[in-house]
Design a protein around this motif. Structure first.
Motif, mmCIF file in Angstrom:
data_model
loop_
_atom_site.group_PDB
_atom_site.id
_atom_site.type_symbol
_atom_site.label_atom_id
_atom_site.label_comp_id
_atom_site.label_asym_id
_atom_site.label_seq_id
_atom_site.Cartn_x
_atom_site.Cartn_y
_atom_site.Cartn_z
ATOM 1 N N SER A 14 0.882 -1.257 0.117
ATOM 2 C CA SER A 14 -0.138 -0.064 -0.105
ATOM 3 C C SER A 14 0.871 1.413 -0.008
ATOM 4 C CB SER A 14 -0.923 0.083 1.332
ATOM 5 O OG SER A 14 -0.317 0.099 2.410
ATOM 6 N N GLN A 15 2.101 1.338 0.178
ATOM 7 C CA GLN A 15 2.996 2.412 0.289
ATOM 8 C C GLN A 15 3.543 2.883 -1.116
ATOM 9 O OE1 GLN A 15 6.007 0.561 2.767
ATOM 10 N NE2 GLN A 15 4.932 1.588 4.511
ATOM 11 N N ILE A 16 2.981 1.838 -2.054
ATOM 12 C CA ILE A 16 3.635 2.335 -3.482
ATOM 13 C C ILE A 16 2.625 3.474 -3.670
ATOM 14 C CG2 ILE A 16 3.619 1.714 -5.790
ATOM 15 C CD1 ILE A 16 3.836 -1.204 -4.844
ATOM 16 N N ARG A 17 3.615 4.716 -4.565
ATOM 17 C CA ARG A 17 2.935 5.792 -4.929
ATOM 18 C C ARG A 17 3.022 5.638 -6.607
ATOM 19 N NH1 ARG A 17 4.984 10.387 -0.850
ATOM 20 N NH2 ARG A 17 6.510 8.643 -0.601
ATOM 21 N N PRO A 18 2.161 5.781 -7.474
ATOM 22 C CA PRO A 18 2.333 5.745 -9.017
ATOM 23 C C PRO A 18 3.195 6.978 -9.326
ATOM 24 C CG PRO A 18 0.147 6.177 -8.355
ATOM 25 C CD PRO A 18 0.967 5.956 -7.072
ATOM 26 N N GLY A 19 3.957 6.835 -10.367
ATOM 27 C CA GLY A 19 4.564 7.831 -11.053
ATOM 28 C C GLY A 19 3.577 8.673 -12.106
ATOM 29 N N ARG A 20 3.951 9.724 -12.635
ATOM 30 C CA ARG A 20 3.118 10.428 -13.663
ATOM 31 C C ARG A 20 3.133 9.715 -14.895
ATOM 32 N NH1 ARG A 20 6.128 16.218 -13.108
ATOM 33 N NH2 ARG A 20 7.635 14.760 -13.335
ATOM 34 N N GLU A 21 2.240 9.889 -15.782
ATOM 35 C CA GLU A 21 1.951 9.045 -16.806
ATOM 36 C C GLU A 21 3.046 9.362 -17.933
ATOM 37 O OE1 GLU A 21 0.138 6.345 -19.218
ATOM 38 O OE2 GLU A 21 -0.412 7.015 -17.029
ATOM 39 N N PRO A 22 3.638 8.468 -18.440
ATOM 40 C CA PRO A 22 5.026 8.686 -19.338
ATOM 41 C C PRO A 22 4.408 9.471 -20.429
ATOM 42 C CG PRO A 22 4.618 6.280 -18.751
ATOM 43 C CD PRO A 22 3.262 6.936 -18.188
ATOM 44 N N ALA A 23 5.505 10.312 -21.056
ATOM 45 C CA ALA A 23 5.232 10.983 -22.232
ATOM 46 C C ALA A 23 5.089 10.298 -23.460
ATOM 47 C CB ALA A 23 6.356 11.927 -22.379
ATOM 48 N N THR A 24 5.624 9.071 -23.407
ATOM 49 C CA THR A 24 5.289 8.227 -24.459
ATOM 50 C C THR A 24 5.136 6.865 -24.053
ATOM 51 O OG1 THR A 24 6.361 7.308 -26.533
ATOM 52 C CG2 THR A 24 7.767 7.347 -24.673
ATOM 53 N N ALA A 25 4.083 5.974 -24.714
ATOM 54 C CA ALA A 25 3.477 4.969 -24.209
ATOM 55 C C ALA A 25 4.747 3.728 -23.985
ATOM 56 C CB ALA A 25 2.673 4.280 -25.416
ATOM 57 N N ALA A 26 4.634 3.119 -23.092
ATOM 58 C CA ALA A 26 5.752 2.166 -22.738
ATOM 59 C C ALA A 26 4.933 0.826 -22.322
ATOM 60 C CB ALA A 26 6.502 2.489 -21.629
ATOM 61 N N GLU A 27 5.557 -0.283 -22.749
ATOM 62 C CA GLU A 27 4.981 -1.447 -22.425
ATOM 63 C C GLU A 27 6.038 -2.377 -21.477
ATOM 64 O OE1 GLU A 27 3.526 -5.771 -24.184
ATOM 65 O OE2 GLU A 27 4.856 -4.310 -25.550
ATOM 66 N N ILE A 28 5.830 -2.914 -20.239
ATOM 67 C CA ILE A 28 6.642 -3.541 -19.333
ATOM 68 C C ILE A 28 6.145 -4.776 -19.368
ATOM 69 C CG2 ILE A 28 7.408 -3.424 -16.922
ATOM 70 C CD1 ILE A 28 6.491 -0.315 -16.685
ATOM 71 N N ARG A 29 7.443 -5.559 -19.670
ATOM 72 C CA ARG A 29 7.270 -7.003 -19.973
ATOM 73 C C ARG A 29 8.395 -7.676 -19.077
ATOM 74 N NH1 ARG A 29 5.533 -9.338 -25.294
ATOM 75 N NH2 ARG A 29 5.352 -11.054 -24.055
ATOM 76 N N GLN A 30 7.981 -8.813 -18.667
ATOM 77 C CA GLN A 30 9.077 -9.752 -17.868
ATOM 78 C C GLN A 30 9.860 -10.313 -19.040
ATOM 79 O OE1 GLN A 30 7.732 -12.850 -15.216
ATOM 80 N NE2 GLN A 30 9.814 -13.413 -14.897
ATOM 81 N N ALA A 31 11.263 -10.578 -18.766
ATOM 82 C CA ALA A 31 12.113 -11.205 -19.676
ATOM 83 C C ALA A 31 11.974 -12.561 -19.007
ATOM 84 C CB ALA A 31 13.627 -10.652 -19.656
ATOM 85 N N GLU A 32 11.230 -13.278 -19.729
ATOM 86 C CA GLU A 32 10.664 -14.476 -18.963
ATOM 87 C C GLU A 32 11.750 -15.811 -19.385
ATOM 88 O OE1 GLU A 32 6.641 -16.030 -19.585
ATOM 89 O OE2 GLU A 32 6.015 -14.047 -20.008
ATOM 90 N N LEU A 33 12.690 -15.575 -20.223
ATOM 91 C CA LEU A 33 13.668 -16.656 -20.729
ATOM 92 C C LEU A 33 14.903 -16.015 -20.111
ATOM 93 C CD1 LEU A 33 12.575 -17.432 -24.337
ATOM 94 C CD2 LEU A 33 11.957 -18.684 -22.008
ATOM 95 N N ALA A 34 15.749 -16.732 -19.423
ATOM 96 C CA ALA A 34 17.207 -16.213 -19.001
ATOM 97 C C ALA A 34 17.919 -16.016 -20.088
ATOM 98 C CB ALA A 34 17.514 -17.306 -18.091
#
Length: 195
Positions: A14-34
């Motif tokens: 619950s302590q997480i505070r979101p950042g502002r919306e990025p100026a450009t769209a970004a996708e955050i994905r896990q690198a699932e394969l080592a």
């Protein structure tokens, strides 16, 4: 010369505070394969300007051993198909996740992407036990940063709800040039035009 190291933590999601919306769209994905190659690229591309040198001598096997360890995850921010930054989570200790590395490639700073990636990384850290059966529910997420890191690092961690719990000041040798992403890369300026 003195080196200041700051240690920060969160004790609840619950302590997480979101950042502002990025100026450009970004996708955050896990690198699932080592992928030692990808992780070393991210490490040098992001950390080359901030004296990240501890892993430079690592072998391919050392990288692979870390990346295949239960509880270690790499999350990558992508902008228009290009890696823009990453966050590496180390959840090898029961109930605790360390943000081992976090940052943006130089061309993606100043676009609100760092706050967005860090907030998402914190959410992933707090839910890490759901993806790794060996891990117990998370009770603490922590990170350390220092006066050689990016100038916005400490403020970003605090703005995302992390609290300072320890500060260390130690003598440091003379500051030399940063290693850069590879020898001879020089000043890369801001080559990215996200528009």
């Amino acid at each position: 010369m003195e080196l200041t190291t700051w240690y920060l933590e969160q004790s609840d999601v619950s302590q997480i505070r979101p950042g502002r919306e990025p100026a450009t769209a970004a996708e955050i994905r896990q690198a699932e394969l080592a992928s030692p190659e990808l992780s070393r690229f991210l490490y040098t591309a992001v950390g080359g300007d901030w004296f990240w040198t501890d892993r430079l001598p690592w072998t391919w096997q050392q990288w692979n051993d870390l990346l295949t360890a239960p509880g270690v995850e790499t999350w990558v921010a992508w902008v228009r198909g290009t890696p823009a930054g990453f966050i590496e989570l180390d959840g090898r200790h029961p109930g605790i996740v360390e943000i081992a590395y976090f940052g943006l490639l130089p061309g993606f700073t100043g676009q609100n992407l760092g706050g967005h990636l860090l907030a998402e990384g914190l959410r992933r850290a707090w839910s890490l036990h759901e993806r790794w059966p060996h891990q117990t529910p998370i009770t603490r997420v922590w990170v350390h940063t220092c006066s050689l890191d990016g100038p916005a690092a400490l403020a970003n961690y605090q703005a995302r709800g992390m609290s300072l719990y320890k500060t260390e000041v130690t003598p440091a040798g003379p500051i030399t040039e940063t290693p850069g992403p590879w020898p001879g890369a020089g000043d890369r300026g801001n080559p990215v035009n996200p528009a």
